[in-house]
Design a protein around this motif. Structure first.
Motif, PDB file in Angstrom:
ATOM      1  N   ALA A  26      -8.408  -1.263  -2.249  1.00  0.00           N
ATOM      2  CA  ALA A  26      -7.191  -2.061  -1.264  1.00  0.00           C
ATOM      3  C   ALA A  26      -5.990  -2.070  -2.416  1.00  0.00           C
ATOM      4  O   ALA A  26      -4.917  -2.311  -1.833  1.00  0.00           O
ATOM      5  CB  ALA A  26      -7.562  -3.510  -0.779  1.00  0.00           C
ATOM      6  N   ILE A  27      -6.026  -2.025  -3.250  1.00  0.00           N
ATOM      7  CA  ILE A  27      -5.041  -2.115  -4.398  1.00  0.00           C
ATOM      8  C   ILE A  27      -4.236  -0.864  -4.607  1.00  0.00           C
ATOM      9  O   ILE A  27      -3.156  -0.791  -5.003  1.00  0.00           O
ATOM     10  CB  ILE A  27      -5.314  -2.884  -5.808  1.00  0.00           C
ATOM     11  N   PHE A  28      -5.106   0.378  -4.451  1.00  0.00           N
ATOM     12  CA  PHE A  28      -4.395   1.641  -4.490  1.00  0.00           C
ATOM     13  C   PHE A  28      -3.031   1.969  -3.693  1.00  0.00           C
ATOM     14  O   PHE A  28      -2.209   2.255  -4.350  1.00  0.00           O
ATOM     15  CB  PHE A  28      -5.336   2.653  -4.429  1.00  0.00           C
ATOM     16  N   PRO A  29      -3.147   1.672  -2.545  1.00  0.00           N
ATOM     17  CA  PRO A  29      -2.016   1.817  -1.569  1.00  0.00           C
ATOM     18  C   PRO A  29      -0.654   0.872  -2.343  1.00  0.00           C
ATOM     19  O   PRO A  29       0.378   1.640  -2.406  1.00  0.00           O
ATOM     20  CB  PRO A  29      -2.288   1.493  -0.296  1.00  0.00           C
ATOM     21  N   TYR A  40       2.690   2.701  -3.634  1.00  0.00           N
ATOM     22  CA  TYR A  40       4.072   2.474  -3.059  1.00  0.00           C
ATOM     23  C   TYR A  40       5.134   1.774  -4.200  1.00  0.00           C
ATOM     24  O   TYR A  40       6.261   2.199  -4.249  1.00  0.00           O
ATOM     25  CB  TYR A  40       3.865   1.296  -2.065  1.00  0.00           C
ATOM     26  N   LEU A  41       4.689   1.077  -5.020  1.00  0.00           N
ATOM     27  CA  LEU A  41       5.111   0.696  -6.013  1.00  0.00           C
ATOM     28  C   LEU A  41       5.884   1.492  -7.224  1.00  0.00           C
ATOM     29  O   LEU A  41       6.703   1.590  -7.489  1.00  0.00           O
ATOM     30  CB  LEU A  41       4.622  -0.756  -6.875  1.00  0.00           C
ATOM     31  N   LEU A  49      11.559   0.568  -0.631  1.00  0.00           N
ATOM     32  CA  LEU A  49      11.267  -0.798  -0.685  1.00  0.00           C
ATOM     33  C   LEU A  49      10.906  -0.940   0.833  1.00  0.00           C
ATOM     34  O   LEU A  49      10.136  -1.980   0.875  1.00  0.00           O
ATOM     35  CB  LEU A  49      12.525  -1.255  -0.984  1.00  0.00           C
ATOM     36  N   PHE A  50      11.428  -0.581   1.814  1.00  0.00           N
ATOM     37  CA  PHE A  50      11.107  -0.869   3.142  1.00  0.00           C
ATOM     38  C   PHE A  50       9.636  -0.536   3.558  1.00  0.00           C
ATOM     39  O   PHE A  50       9.006  -1.178   4.230  1.00  0.00           O
ATOM     40  CB  PHE A  50      12.001  -0.105   4.135  1.00  0.00           C
ATOM     41  N   VAL A  51       9.174   0.668   2.608  1.00  0.00           N
ATOM     42  CA  VAL A  51       7.760   0.989   2.954  1.00  0.00           C
ATOM     43  C   VAL A  51       6.855  -0.244   2.374  1.00  0.00           C
ATOM     44  O   VAL A  51       6.023  -0.673   3.118  1.00  0.00           O
ATOM     45  CB  VAL A  51       7.418   2.161   2.340  1.00  0.00           C
ATOM     46  N   ILE A  52       7.185  -0.925   1.129  1.00  0.00           N
ATOM     47  CA  ILE A  52       6.449  -1.804   0.281  1.00  0.00           C
ATOM     48  C   ILE A  52       6.537  -2.905   1.460  1.00  0.00           C
ATOM     49  O   ILE A  52       5.581  -3.706   1.784  1.00  0.00           O
ATOM     50  CB  ILE A  52       7.029  -2.178  -0.794  1.00  0.00           C
ATOM     51  N   ILE A  53       7.744  -3.317   2.001  1.00  0.00           N
ATOM     52  CA  ILE A  53       7.906  -4.362   2.922  1.00  0.00           C
ATOM     53  C   ILE A  53       7.181  -4.365   4.087  1.00  0.00           C
ATOM     54  O   ILE A  53       6.265  -5.107   4.705  1.00  0.00           O
ATOM     55  CB  ILE A  53       9.432  -4.623   3.239  1.00  0.00           C
ATOM     56  N   ASP A  54       7.025  -3.209   4.658  1.00  0.00           N
ATOM     57  CA  ASP A  54       6.383  -2.600   5.997  1.00  0.00           C
ATOM     58  C   ASP A  54       5.148  -2.799   5.851  1.00  0.00           C
ATOM     59  O   ASP A  54       4.088  -3.282   6.453  1.00  0.00           O
ATOM     60  CB  ASP A  54       6.972  -1.455   6.639  1.00  0.00           C
ATOM     61  N   MET A  55       4.341  -2.267   4.934  1.00  0.00           N
ATOM     62  CA  MET A  55       3.077  -1.981   4.952  1.00  0.00           C
ATOM     63  C   MET A  55       2.306  -2.869   4.058  1.00  0.00           C
ATOM     64  O   MET A  55       1.149  -3.565   4.530  1.00  0.00           O
ATOM     65  CB  MET A  55       2.441  -0.609   4.033  1.00  0.00           C
ATOM     66  N   LEU A  56       2.883  -3.848   3.159  1.00  0.00           N
ATOM     67  CA  LEU A  56       2.159  -4.727   2.556  1.00  0.00           C
ATOM     68  C   LEU A  56       2.539  -6.347   2.566  1.00  0.00           C
ATOM     69  O   LEU A  56       1.929  -7.167   2.910  1.00  0.00           O
ATOM     70  CB  LEU A  56       2.430  -4.607   0.924  1.00  0.00           C
TER      71      LEU A  56
END
Length: 92
Positions: free
Chosen positions: A3-6, A10-11, A51-58
């Motif tokens: 679960a940490i790999f995505p 993203y980061l 950054l929006f991918v990180i916000i959206d997915m995580l």
């Protein structure tokens, strides 16, 4: 562990595009080549997109930021394409 790999991917994508934007911006300040300016703007928009991918997915999974991310990607590519065309017209 899986679960940490995505989150790590993203980061890393965000850090890479931000680093590219910073390095291209530094090169633009030194040389003044306009193509570096357009590339800087493109990678800065791609960093915001990541950054929006990180916000959206995580972080905020219940709000869908897909349209925002698509518009940011479109604007990043459009800025770079505009820069290519504008520099071509100045050379001709």
């Amino acid at each position: 562990m899986a679960a940490i790999f995505p989150a790590v991917v993203y980061l890393l994508c965000f850090a890479t595009s931000l680093l590219c934007a910073v390095l291209l911006g530094r090169s633009y300040r030194r040389s003044g080549a306009r193509l570096l300016l357009w590339s800087t703007a493109c990678f800065a928009l791609l960093a915001v997109n990541n950054l929006f991918v990180i916000i959206d997915m995580l972080l905020i999974a219940w709000i869908d930021f897909r349209i925002v991310r698509l518009l940011l990607s479109l604007s990043a590519v459009s800025v770079l394409l505009f820069g290519f065309i504008w520099d071509l017209e100045d050379d001709a």
